[in-house]
Write a protein that holds these residues in place. Structure first.
Motif, PDB file in Angstrom:
ATOM      1  N   GLY A  60       9.770   2.809  -6.065  1.00 35.45           N
ATOM      2  CA  GLY A  60      10.380   2.154  -7.215  1.00 35.45           C
ATOM      3  C   GLY A  60      11.851   2.536  -7.321  1.00 35.45           C
ATOM      4  N   GLY A  61      12.166   3.810  -7.028  1.00 39.70           N
ATOM      5  CA  GLY A  61      13.564   4.244  -6.999  1.00 39.70           C
ATOM      6  C   GLY A  61      14.367   3.525  -5.936  1.00 39.70           C
ATOM      7  N   HIS A 113       0.834  -1.201   0.000  1.00 39.39           N
ATOM      8  CA  HIS A 113       0.000   0.000   0.000  1.00 39.39           C
ATOM      9  C   HIS A 113       0.869   1.251   0.000  1.00 39.39           C
ATOM     10  N   LEU A 114       1.991   1.198   0.714  1.00 39.81           N
ATOM     11  CA  LEU A 114       2.924   2.322   0.745  1.00 39.81           C
ATOM     12  C   LEU A 114       3.491   2.586  -0.642  1.00 39.81           C
ATOM     13  N   TRP A 115       3.875   1.525  -1.345  1.00 41.12           N
ATOM     14  CA  TRP A 115       4.387   1.684  -2.706  1.00 41.12           C
ATOM     15  C   TRP A 115       3.329   2.295  -3.615  1.00 41.12           C
ATOM     16  N   HIS A 116       2.067   1.868  -3.492  1.00 45.09           N
ATOM     17  CA  HIS A 116       0.996   2.412  -4.339  1.00 45.09           C
ATOM     18  C   HIS A 116       0.810   3.916  -4.120  1.00 45.09           C
ATOM     19  N   ARG A 117       1.095   4.391  -2.929  1.00 44.33           N
ATOM     20  CA  ARG A 117       0.907   5.813  -2.645  1.00 44.33           C
ATOM     21  C   ARG A 117       1.983   6.679  -3.277  1.00 44.33           C
ATOM     22  N   ASN A 118       3.198   6.140  -3.473  1.00 42.58           N
ATOM     23  CA  ASN A 118       4.289   6.907  -4.074  1.00 42.58           C
ATOM     24  C   ASN A 118       5.174   5.947  -4.858  1.00 42.58           C
ATOM     25  N   PRO A 135       1.358   4.597 -12.252  1.00 42.31           N
ATOM     26  CA  PRO A 135       0.778   5.807 -11.622  1.00 42.31           C
ATOM     27  C   PRO A 135       0.449   5.558 -10.155  1.00 42.31           C
ATOM     28  N   ASN A 136       0.538   6.619  -9.382  1.00 38.90           N
ATOM     29  CA  ASN A 136       0.161   6.522  -7.963  1.00 38.90           C
ATOM     30  C   ASN A 136      -1.313   6.179  -7.830  1.00 38.90           C
ATOM     31  N   ALA A 137      -1.643   5.475  -6.756  1.00 37.20           N
ATOM     32  CA  ALA A 137      -3.044   5.171  -6.488  1.00 37.20           C
ATOM     33  C   ALA A 137      -3.800   6.459  -6.205  1.00 37.20           C
TER      34      ALA A 137
END
Length: 419
Positions: free
Chosen positions: A235-236, A225-230, A386-388
């Motif tokens: 990803g970096g 969920h944290l990854w989906h937010r940013n 894209p961000n969620a």
């Protein structure tokens, strides 16, 4: 911030790309990458001069628009880490540029050519690469504008401790950084690589715990969920993880071993824990090429683990030889962190005895380079997602009353409803 700096970096990138084309097309420098000399070199030189003049003119005309609204407030900040990162890349670029031009400059000035080789580049490139790896670890944990000492201690405590433990373990198991500079570089690369990996993990875990406290989810779904937010940020971080693995793979070069031997039927050669036995060798010919190859059985202890077929070809049309090595990754024989690549090369045949000459290399950690590249590609791909979309929650309407004076002289309550 750094608008002028960024503009000149763009100019320099384009101009150096043109300069590289000039070097390969003009024949001014002898290299395996250069084409034959041609008349296009003088045209390209004029084009380089005109391009540089255009850059200067564009900068002068737009200088007033490039004034920064903000200043660098602290050397210990995320902005400064970007700046230091750029400076290190510029140093690496200048090293390659200087090494490429040095033979020609020495010919012009001293009237004899002085060439530079791998030792020159390694003296600069390796320390620069290690500093870049350190910035890769530090950058994500630094705050914008300014980072406090307490924040640095809190964020780096456990990753730094893990890196220190790895360094101590390497020295316990035989790495002597004081005996050879290559061992020192390998030790530093391992410690900094682990530091990057642990900082990435700590960032995911820290953010995942915050999400978990607010949503009640377990840690792994919270990190997703944290990854989906940013997606770009995390990803970096995954790309940083892959970069660390690539460095860990490269550090194994300090521990490479090799051997070469003329072998006959049943002859053996030893390379580290492996024994290579020549089962047979032969030659063949077809309309495309003539080839010679050997059949090499690879043993570890008393157990045969694979058979390799190194080969050497000579093509009929061009009479150009081609050596085709065989590679075996020791994934199933070694622990994951000690995995190696075994290269077996058919060097040729001894014309006096008719027996093949086999050269074998054992290169530790090489599979980590390929694994790191795959992880870097994966991190880049998920950073492009894209961000969620933020979740919108409908809030209940709020009501309040405002007293007003009626025409009878008394106060009444008038209710307002706000959406």
């Amino acid at each position: 911030m750094l608008k002028v700096w960024n503009m000149w970096l763009v100019f320099a990138t384009f101009w150096l790309a043109l300069l590289g084309t000039f070097l390969t097309r003009s024949g001014i420098i002898s290299s395996v990458h250069a084409f034959a000399q041609s008349s296009i070199g003088s045209w390209f030189a004029w084009f380089l001069a005109i391009t540089f003049a255009v850059f200067v003119t564009a900068f002068v005309m737009n200088h007033s628009h490039l004034k920064s609204e903000h200043k660098l407030e602290s050397l210990v900040s995320r902005e400064s880490s970007f700046l230091f990162n750029n400076l290190l890349f510029l140093l690496a670029c200048f090293t390659v540029l200087w090494g490429t031009w040095f033979p020609k400059l020495s010919e012009w000035i001293q009237h004899h050519t002085v060439t530079v080789g791998a030792p020159f580049y390694n003296k600069v490139a390796i320390p620069v690469a290690l500093l870049l790896l350190l910035l890769t670890a530090m950058g994500p944990l630094l705050a914008w504008r300014k980072t406090s000492t307490e924040s640095i201690r809190r964020n780096f405590q456990w990753p730094a401790l893990g890196a220190l433990v790895v360094g101590v373990l390497m020295m316990i198991f035989g790495v002597r950084p004081w005996a050879d500079i290559s061992y020192f570089y390998a030790l530093m690369a391992a410690m900094l690589g682990v530091l990057v990996i642990l900082t990435v993990i700590s960032e995911f875990v820290r953010g995942g715990r915050v999400i978990s406290r607010h949503t009640g989810q377990t840690l792994v779904p919270s990190m997703v969920h944290l990854w989906h937010r940013n997606t770009r940020r995390y990803g970096g971080y995954i790309v940083h993880f892959g970069v660390a693995l690539v460095f860990i793979g490269i550090l194994g070069a300090a521990f490479n071993i090799e051997t070469e031997k003329e072998v006959g039927f049943g002859d053996k050669m030893t390379l580290g824990p492996y024994t290579l036995v020549c089962q047979s060798y032969t030659q063949d010919s077809n309309p495309n090429y003539d080839n010679e190859w050997a059949i090499i059985n690879v043993f570890r202890g008393n157990r045969q683990i694979t058979t390799l077929y190194p080969e050497r070809r000579v093509y009929q049309a061009s009479q150009q030889p081609q050596t085709i090595p065989r590679i075996y990754a020791t994934v199933w024989e070694d622990y994951l962190f000690l995995v190696k690549d075994l290269y077996v090369v058919y060097e040729g045949k001894n014309l006096d005895t008719g027996r093949p000459i086999i050269k074998a290399h054992l290169n530790p950690m090489v599979p980590y380079i390929w694994l790191g590249l795959v992880i870097m590609i994966f991190g880049t791909a998920i950073a492009l997602v894209p961000n969620a979309a933020p979740v919108r929650v409908t809030a209940p309407a709020r009501t309040f009353c405002l007293p007003i004076r009626s025409f009878f002289g008394s106060y009444k309550s008038l209710f307002f409803v706000l959406p």
